[in-house]
Design a protein around this motif. Structure first.
Motif, mmCIF file in Angstrom:
data_model
loop_
_atom_site.group_PDB
_atom_site.id
_atom_site.type_symbol
_atom_site.label_atom_id
_atom_site.label_comp_id
_atom_site.label_asym_id
_atom_site.label_seq_id
_atom_site.Cartn_x
_atom_site.Cartn_y
_atom_site.Cartn_z
ATOM 1 N N TRP A 22 0.714 -1.153 0.026
ATOM 2 C CA TRP A 22 0.090 0.006 -0.012
ATOM 3 C C TRP A 22 0.888 1.243 0.017
ATOM 4 N N GLY A 23 0.653 1.994 -0.898
ATOM 5 C CA GLY A 23 1.283 3.239 -0.841
ATOM 6 C C GLY A 23 2.674 3.299 -1.667
ATOM 7 N N VAL A 24 2.956 2.253 -2.081
ATOM 8 C CA VAL A 24 4.156 2.106 -2.608
ATOM 9 C C VAL A 24 4.016 2.648 -4.226
ATOM 10 N N PRO A 25 4.746 3.631 -4.656
ATOM 11 C CA PRO A 25 4.508 4.297 -6.004
ATOM 12 C C PRO A 25 4.953 3.067 -7.200
ATOM 13 N N THR A 26 3.930 2.959 -8.282
ATOM 14 C CA THR A 26 3.858 2.202 -9.205
ATOM 15 C C THR A 26 3.768 2.781 -10.276
ATOM 16 N N ARG A 27 4.375 2.823 -11.512
ATOM 17 C CA ARG A 27 4.149 3.313 -12.902
ATOM 18 C C ARG A 27 3.912 2.025 -13.617
ATOM 19 N N ASP A 28 3.784 0.953 -13.139
ATOM 20 C CA ASP A 28 3.264 -0.282 -14.042
ATOM 21 C C ASP A 28 1.963 -0.153 -14.551
ATOM 22 N N GLU A 29 1.732 0.051 -15.895
ATOM 23 C CA GLU A 29 0.154 0.277 -16.138
ATOM 24 C C GLU A 29 -0.694 -0.985 -15.457
ATOM 25 N N ARG A 30 -0.252 -2.272 -15.904
ATOM 26 C CA ARG A 30 -1.022 -3.435 -15.447
ATOM 27 C C ARG A 30 -1.300 -3.379 -14.023
ATOM 28 N N GLN A 31 -0.385 -2.861 -13.115
ATOM 29 C CA GLN A 31 -0.463 -2.917 -11.921
ATOM 30 C C GLN A 31 -1.594 -1.651 -11.290
ATOM 31 N N LEU A 32 -1.408 -0.747 -11.912
ATOM 32 C CA LEU A 32 -2.413 0.691 -11.875
ATOM 33 C C LEU A 32 -3.690 0.003 -12.126
ATOM 34 N N PHE A 33 -3.936 -0.657 -13.433
ATOM 35 C CA PHE A 33 -5.175 -1.185 -13.716
ATOM 36 C C PHE A 33 -5.671 -2.068 -12.599
ATOM 37 N N GLU A 34 -4.760 -2.952 -12.123
ATOM 38 C CA GLU A 34 -5.451 -3.947 -11.126
ATOM 39 C C GLU A 34 -5.900 -3.103 -9.858
ATOM 40 N N ASN A 35 -4.924 -2.121 -9.308
ATOM 41 C CA ASN A 35 -5.439 -1.351 -8.323
ATOM 42 C C ASN A 35 -6.712 -0.685 -8.504
ATOM 43 N N LEU A 36 -6.779 -0.077 -9.758
ATOM 44 C CA LEU A 36 -8.116 0.666 -10.114
ATOM 45 C C LEU A 36 -9.292 -0.491 -10.054
ATOM 46 N N SER A 37 -9.051 -1.481 -10.354
ATOM 47 C CA SER A 37 -10.108 -2.437 -10.559
ATOM 48 C C SER A 37 -10.423 -3.015 -9.159
ATOM 49 N N LEU A 38 -9.285 -3.294 -8.485
ATOM 50 C CA LEU A 38 -9.972 -3.835 -6.940
ATOM 51 C C LEU A 38 -10.354 -2.760 -6.213
ATOM 52 N N GLU A 39 -10.219 -1.473 -6.529
ATOM 53 C CA GLU A 39 -10.867 -0.360 -5.782
ATOM 54 C C GLU A 39 -12.359 -0.401 -6.150
ATOM 55 N N LEU A 109 -4.473 5.276 -29.166
ATOM 56 C CA LEU A 109 -4.392 6.806 -29.485
ATOM 57 C C LEU A 109 -3.011 7.218 -28.664
ATOM 58 N N ASP A 110 -2.262 6.288 -28.323
ATOM 59 C CA ASP A 110 -0.906 6.381 -27.478
ATOM 60 C C ASP A 110 -1.098 7.134 -26.174
ATOM 61 N N TRP A 111 -2.191 6.666 -25.654
ATOM 62 C CA TRP A 111 -2.954 7.311 -24.254
ATOM 63 C C TRP A 111 -2.366 6.116 -23.293
ATOM 64 N N SER A 112 -1.759 6.449 -22.153
ATOM 65 C CA SER A 112 -1.501 5.468 -21.041
ATOM 66 C C SER A 112 -2.273 5.829 -19.586
ATOM 67 N N LEU A 113 -2.463 4.916 -19.018
ATOM 68 C CA LEU A 113 -3.109 5.208 -17.646
ATOM 69 C C LEU A 113 -1.960 5.676 -16.908
ATOM 70 N N THR A 114 -0.959 4.963 -17.079
ATOM 71 C CA THR A 114 0.333 5.493 -16.028
ATOM 72 C C THR A 114 0.624 6.842 -16.520
ATOM 73 N N GLU A 115 0.596 7.578 -17.599
ATOM 74 C CA GLU A 115 0.772 8.977 -17.864
ATOM 75 C C GLU A 115 -0.318 9.815 -17.451
ATOM 76 N N ALA A 116 -1.539 9.309 -17.639
ATOM 77 C CA ALA A 116 -2.646 10.189 -16.684
ATOM 78 C C ALA A 116 -2.628 10.148 -15.254
#
Length: 181
Positions: A22-39, A109-116
């Motif tokens: 929890w709270g460990v910075p991640t820029r990995d998009e798959r991990q970000l998508f998992e975190n968003l999905s779990l929320e 469209l070259d958009w990434s969750l990480t960048e957003a």
């Protein structure tokens, strides 16, 4: 004894999640998508319940790979909705699938969750100014909603930012707060 956020003391499972993830910075998009999905799955439930089902959710949602989730067929979705090993809320399941489809389309469209998530977010790790964090969160919710993401309200999005280390909300006496700056 090491001081931790008070919520981490409620169970061994929460303690491990707090200390290791929890709270460990991640820029990995798959991990970000998992975190968003779990929320999304957590909304209306407690986090300990989500942790209980997390490994089954990872398996059911193919390790939260957006491309694989976006390709799910109706009959596979119906199976998920009756799978007793996961949280079987059809609306939440549908939201995760819809979000995967949006994310895959945005990749074209070259958009990434990480960048957003991380654009202009570096400052949030060091500040605890409520209005700055709230404004960033509201902007992100607006952006994600506008792009077509489902079930990304203010509370779930803020929790996502905390879990992903974008906002460091460890309590002031928690040893992880300083470690993660």
């Amino acid at each position: 004894m090491t001081e931790r956020c008070s919520w981490a003391a409620k169970s061994t499972q929460l303690l491990l999640y707090h200390d290791l993830e929890w709270g460990v910075p991640t820029r990995d998009e798959r991990q970000l998508f998992e975190n968003l999905s779990l929320e999304i799955f957590q909304a209306g439930l407690n986090w300990q319940l989500v942790l209980k089902y997390r490994s089954a959710l990872r398996e059911a949602f193919m390790d939260f790979e957006p491309e694989a989730i976006a390709a799910l067929r109706d009959e596979q979705i119906d199976v998920l909705c009756v799978d007793e090993t996961i949280i079987r809320n059809r609306q939440k399941i549908s939201a995760v699938i819809a979000n995967a489809k949006v994310l895959v389309a945005l990749h074209d469209l070259d958009w990434s969750l990480t960048e957003a998530v991380w654009t202009n977010a570096v400052l949030l790790q060091r500040t605890h100014e409520t209005d700055v964090c709230a404004r960033f969160n509201a902007d992100l919710v607006h952006t994600l909603s506008h792009l077509g993401f489902k079930r990304v309200g203010l509370k779930s999005c803020y929790a996502f930012l905390q879990a992903s280390g974008v906002i460091n909300d460890h309590e002031t006496d928690c040893y992880r707060r300083l470690e993660l700056l």
